[in-house]
Design a protein around this motif. Structure first.
Motif, mmCIF file in Angstrom:
data_model
loop_
_atom_site.group_PDB
_atom_site.id
_atom_site.type_symbol
_atom_site.label_atom_id
_atom_site.label_comp_id
_atom_site.label_asym_id
_atom_site.label_seq_id
_atom_site.Cartn_x
_atom_site.Cartn_y
_atom_site.Cartn_z
ATOM 1 N N SER A 55 -20.453 -3.769 -30.190
ATOM 2 C CA SER A 55 -19.475 -2.689 -30.028
ATOM 3 C C SER A 55 -18.545 -2.955 -28.854
ATOM 4 C CB SER A 55 -20.205 -1.356 -29.844
ATOM 5 O OG SER A 55 -19.287 -0.307 -29.609
ATOM 6 N N ASP A 56 -19.121 -3.449 -27.765
ATOM 7 C CA ASP A 56 -18.334 -3.753 -26.563
ATOM 8 C C ASP A 56 -17.320 -4.866 -26.853
ATOM 9 O OD1 ASP A 56 -17.417 -3.808 -23.994
ATOM 10 O OD2 ASP A 56 -19.092 -4.960 -23.199
ATOM 11 N N LEU A 57 -17.772 -5.924 -27.518
ATOM 12 C CA LEU A 57 -16.876 -7.045 -27.827
ATOM 13 C C LEU A 57 -15.776 -6.647 -28.806
ATOM 14 C CD1 LEU A 57 -19.239 -10.148 -28.071
ATOM 15 C CD2 LEU A 57 -17.395 -9.779 -26.453
ATOM 16 N N MET A 58 -16.117 -5.834 -29.794
ATOM 17 C CA MET A 58 -15.102 -5.399 -30.759
ATOM 18 C C MET A 58 -14.031 -4.563 -30.069
ATOM 19 S SD MET A 58 -17.251 -4.667 -34.267
ATOM 20 C CE MET A 58 -15.809 -4.752 -35.315
ATOM 21 N N SER A 59 -14.448 -3.797 -29.079
ATOM 22 C CA SER A 59 -13.484 -3.004 -28.309
ATOM 23 C C SER A 59 -12.608 -3.908 -27.450
ATOM 24 C CB SER A 59 -14.226 -1.988 -27.437
ATOM 25 O OG SER A 59 -13.323 -1.274 -26.628
ATOM 26 N N GLN A 60 -13.215 -4.904 -26.807
ATOM 27 C CA GLN A 60 -12.457 -5.826 -25.953
ATOM 28 C C GLN A 60 -11.396 -6.586 -26.745
ATOM 29 O OE1 GLN A 60 -14.761 -8.540 -23.581
ATOM 30 N NE2 GLN A 60 -16.297 -6.995 -23.076
ATOM 31 N N ARG A 61 -11.760 -7.038 -27.958
ATOM 32 C CA ARG A 61 -10.858 -7.877 -28.761
ATOM 33 C C ARG A 61 -10.031 -7.072 -29.752
ATOM 34 N NH1 ARG A 61 -10.378 -11.774 -25.629
ATOM 35 N NH2 ARG A 61 -9.219 -12.792 -27.306
ATOM 36 N N ASN A 62 -10.114 -5.717 -29.684
ATOM 37 C CA ASN A 62 -9.362 -4.846 -30.593
ATOM 38 C C ASN A 62 -9.657 -5.167 -32.057
ATOM 39 O OD1 ASN A 62 -7.993 -3.395 -28.541
ATOM 40 N ND2 ASN A 62 -6.528 -5.080 -28.303
ATOM 41 N N CYS A 63 -10.924 -5.408 -32.364
ATOM 42 C CA CYS A 63 -11.322 -5.711 -33.738
ATOM 43 C C CYS A 63 -11.550 -4.413 -34.512
ATOM 44 C CB CYS A 63 -12.614 -6.521 -33.753
ATOM 45 S SG CYS A 63 -12.537 -8.095 -32.882
ATOM 46 N N ALA B 218 -19.792 -9.577 -22.155
ATOM 47 C CA ALA B 218 -20.593 -9.091 -23.270
ATOM 48 C C ALA B 218 -21.062 -10.233 -24.148
ATOM 49 C CB ALA B 218 -19.778 -8.087 -24.094
ATOM 50 N N LEU B 219 -20.202 -11.247 -24.315
ATOM 51 C CA LEU B 219 -20.572 -12.392 -25.142
ATOM 52 C C LEU B 219 -21.727 -13.143 -24.505
ATOM 53 C CD1 LEU B 219 -20.052 -14.016 -27.618
ATOM 54 C CD2 LEU B 219 -18.306 -15.279 -26.388
ATOM 55 N N GLY B 220 -21.732 -13.237 -23.192
ATOM 56 C CA GLY B 220 -22.858 -13.874 -22.520
ATOM 57 C C GLY B 220 -24.144 -13.106 -22.754
ATOM 58 N N LEU B 221 -24.045 -11.763 -22.800
ATOM 59 C CA LEU B 221 -25.215 -10.944 -23.085
ATOM 60 C C LEU B 221 -25.758 -11.250 -24.465
ATOM 61 C CD1 LEU B 221 -27.138 -8.579 -22.508
ATOM 62 C CD2 LEU B 221 -25.354 -7.034 -23.368
ATOM 63 N N LEU B 222 -24.855 -11.350 -25.450
ATOM 64 C CA LEU B 222 -25.294 -11.625 -26.812
ATOM 65 C C LEU B 222 -25.948 -12.990 -26.913
ATOM 66 C CD1 LEU B 222 -22.301 -10.216 -28.878
ATOM 67 C CD2 LEU B 222 -24.502 -9.140 -28.411
ATOM 68 N N ALA B 223 -25.363 -13.960 -26.248
ATOM 69 C CA ALA B 223 -25.911 -15.315 -26.312
ATOM 70 C C ALA B 223 -27.293 -15.374 -25.691
ATOM 71 C CB ALA B 223 -24.981 -16.278 -25.598
ATOM 72 N N ALA B 224 -27.592 -14.460 -24.761
ATOM 73 C CA ALA B 224 -28.895 -14.453 -24.090
ATOM 74 C C ALA B 224 -29.966 -13.735 -24.894
ATOM 75 C CB ALA B 224 -28.768 -13.785 -22.719
ATOM 76 N N LEU B 225 -29.569 -13.077 -25.978
ATOM 77 C CA LEU B 225 -30.542 -12.306 -26.734
ATOM 78 C C LEU B 225 -31.633 -13.194 -27.313
ATOM 79 C CD1 LEU B 225 -28.226 -9.797 -28.602
ATOM 80 C CD2 LEU B 225 -29.684 -9.381 -26.633
ATOM 81 N N GLY B 226 -31.265 -14.395 -27.690
ATOM 82 C CA GLY B 226 -32.249 -15.307 -28.259
ATOM 83 C C GLY B 226 -33.365 -15.597 -27.277
ATOM 84 N N LEU B 227 -33.028 -15.676 -26.001
ATOM 85 C CA LEU B 227 -34.038 -15.917 -24.971
ATOM 86 C C LEU B 227 -35.023 -14.755 -24.898
ATOM 87 C CD1 LEU B 227 -31.752 -17.289 -22.128
ATOM 88 C CD2 LEU B 227 -33.417 -18.599 -23.434
#
Length: 431
Positions: free
Chosen positions: A108-116, A27-36
């Motif tokens: 949302s996906d990352l917050m779920s993965q990291r239990n944030c 999911a983090l890779g997806l977020l980092a690609a948003l700028g592209l």
């Protein structure tokens, strides 16, 4: 949907969203690609949607984080909440923007993965606001902000002591030493660590660590001086004053974490960016530490006797330029000449025993073989294996985890001397 103007697409440069220390999450890779994706999206929509700014801020807040270090989840969740708040502020102007909605789902996906949790503190993009004098990584970033130039990333160093004893210095030099009695491992302006080594086998120069004393020196408002002491069969989860942390309130800039009761503790000193592991394996103690280079080198000329910094004095070395000599049986016999439990191991059986836990024949493997031949204590096998695990957890450079002796360590060329030693042992026993 229409395509963006060719001139805009040609002028768009993909932002650097992923650094060498970024954790690898899908999911983090997806977020980092948003700028592209947004490079063409902004040209198409021509709206004040600022999702790209939200994404850029998130990347800058997390680029320095290392998932293997203490406090990663806390800082990562704070950055995610700040990212989420930024997307919320842009919800109206970004309505219909595919990149915006992808970011919301990714958060949302990352917050779920990291239990944030959704509620809690958030990171700020202003280093002056987030500067925490009791967080080493925070005030190094503040210095960078004030200087106006990007400073090189913090260099961390590793030192470890285990077994008979074997020392890995901050310079990644590997030594095997006698150092009987009390010796300073570290003694700088922030931290002092002293170890006490006692003989393992009567009549031999081999020693092992049975006492470790750690002094965290008073530092600003982050912590008062704290002293920790461990001895064989007493590995406490508290400092000598009975506390388990240093710092006011919820700061906890210094704390002890018990991993295995009476066998394994960790000490985390956020204010100096330092992590230390102490274990008891068998009757002896091991230590591993990771510390920023600039703090390691912050000491006076009178403090130059530090095993982790300068290694053992030449008169205390057992190895020869990293080569571990096999024990000569006759030299390890006590005055009475009686056999000891270590004599049950041959080179072959010691090699087999060590290979059960360590498949790579590096210096840790050969240290294991050396310790078994010297002492016959199988706990030293576990000590060598745990020492390597500590390297993998704390050493900042993976390519330096394994050290290979240039001459092959305990190699085939030494087998003749082992056989000769066994013959001598047998003759002594029957004469």
């Amino acid at each position: 949907m229409g395509r963006a103007a060719p001139s805009c697409a040609a002028g768009a440069e993909p932002p650097r969203c992923c650094g060498p220390r970024r954790p690898s999450f899908t999911a983090l890779g997806l977020l980092a690609a948003l700028g592209l994706l947004l490079g063409s999206g902004d040209c198409q929509l021509q709206t004040p949607c600022r999702i790209q700014k939200c994404t850029t801020d998130f990347v800058s807040l997390t680029a320095h984080l290392n998932s293997g270090l203490e406090g990663f989840d806390l800082e990562f969740c704070k950055a995610l909440r700040a990212y989420s708040a930024c997307t919320y502020r842009n919800s109206k102007v970004c309505r219909g923007n595919l990149v915006y909605h992808s970011a919301v789902l990714g958060i949302s996906d990352l917050m779920s993965q990291r239990n944030c949790s959704k509620d809690g503190p958030t990171s700020s993009t202003n280093p002056e606001v987030t500067h925490d004098p009791c967080n080493y990584s925070s005030h190094t970033e503040a210095r960078e902000h004030q200087g106006g130039e990007k400073t090189p990333p913090t260099t961390y160093l590793f030192c470890g002591l285990f077994g008979d004893p074997h020392l890995r210095t901050f310079k990644d030099h590997f030594q095997t030493c006698k150092v009987e009695g009390a010796w300073p491992l570290i003694d700088n302006n922030y931290l002092s660590v002293q170890v006490t080594n006692v003989p393992v086998v009567p009549g031999s120069s081999a020693t092992a660590t049975n006492k470790i004393t750690v002094i965290f020196k008073s530092y600003q408002d982050c912590t008062d001086q704290k002293v920790y002491q461990a001895v064989t069969d007493d590995l406490p989860a508290a400092f000598v004053d009975g506390t388990t942390s240093g710092g006011d309130g919820n700061t906890k800039s210094l704390r002890i974490v018990e991993k295995i009761s009476g066998k394994y503790i960790e000490m985390h000193a956020r204010y100096i960016g330092t992590t230390m592991y102490i274990r008891q394996l068998g009757h002896y103690l091991t230590l591993a530490i990771r510390m920023p280079q600039e703090l390691v080198m912050a000491y006076e000329e009178s403090q130059d006797l530090q095993l982790c910094v300068n290694g053992c004095p030449s008169s205390e070395r057992i190895d020869h330029s990293g080569h571990l000599p096999l024990p000569v049986m006759g030299q390890l016999l006590p005055q009475g000449g009686a056999a000891h439990p270590w004599s049950v191991y041959t080179l072959e059986s010691a090699t087999t025993k060590c290979y059960e836990k360590m498949l790579v024949k590096d210096i840790y493997f050969y240290s294991c073989v050396f310790d078994l031949l010297t002492t016959g204590d199988a706990n030293f096998t576990t000590a060598a294996h745990s020492a390597l695990q500590d390297v993998e957890a704390l050493h900042p450079r993976k390519e330096h985890w394994h050290i290979f002796p240039s001459n092959g360590g305990v190699g085939k060329g030494s087998k003749f001397f082992v056989s000769l030693g066994l013959v001598c042992l047998i003759l002594i026993a029957f004469l």
